[in-house]
Design an enzyme around this catalytic site. Sequence first.
Site, short mmCIF file in Angstrom:
data_model
loop_
_atom_site.label_atom_id
_atom_site.label_comp_id
_atom_site.label_asym_id
_atom_site.label_seq_id
_atom_site.Cartn_x
_atom_site.Cartn_y
_atom_site.Cartn_z
N CYS A 97 -0.30 -24.71 15.25
CA CYS A 97 -0.29 -24.64 13.79
C CYS A 97 -1.12 -23.44 13.32
O CYS A 97 -0.76 -22.75 12.36
CB CYS A 97 -0.86 -25.91 13.18
SG CYS A 97 -0.30 -27.43 13.99
N CYS A 123 7.77 -27.32 16.87
CA CYS A 123 7.96 -28.47 15.99
C CYS A 123 8.91 -28.21 14.85
O CYS A 123 9.22 -29.13 14.09
CB CYS A 123 6.62 -28.91 15.42
SG CYS A 123 5.94 -27.63 14.37
#
Length: 126
Positions: A106, A37
């Site tokens: 993440c 991302c």
Amino acid sequence: MAYSEKVIDHYENPRNVGGFDKNDPSIATGMVGAPACGDVMKLQLKIGANGIIEDAKFKTYGCGSAIASSSLVTEWVKGKSIDDAVKISNTDIAEELALPPVKIHCSILAEDAIKAAVADYKKKNQ
Ligand code: FES
Ligand code: FES
């Protein structure tokens, strides 16, 4: 997507945001990016002569889960030895924050940031 209360708490009240002087020999800096991302996380640790992490700060450019993961690990690493800190895994982080599968990367970012910071410290102090 529904975020857990812990994610929202760390996102709204992130712990230990900021940084230390990266040229200080007791400061370890880990800077990692998520290819998935494009988000970036910087984690800095202040390490005592005995290898114990005395303080930690982070700056994360990224999503709420990345911010929550970094905030959480700054709390977790304090008081740990660097050898124990590198044992913190992304699954520990993802479980604590109840991250959904799409947000697992993440938490991997936060695990990688710890490892990168400890590697930086070892390189600086070898
Ligand atoms: Fe980058 Fe999460 S995709 S903010
Ligand atoms: Fe990329 Fe969270 S770090 S979506």
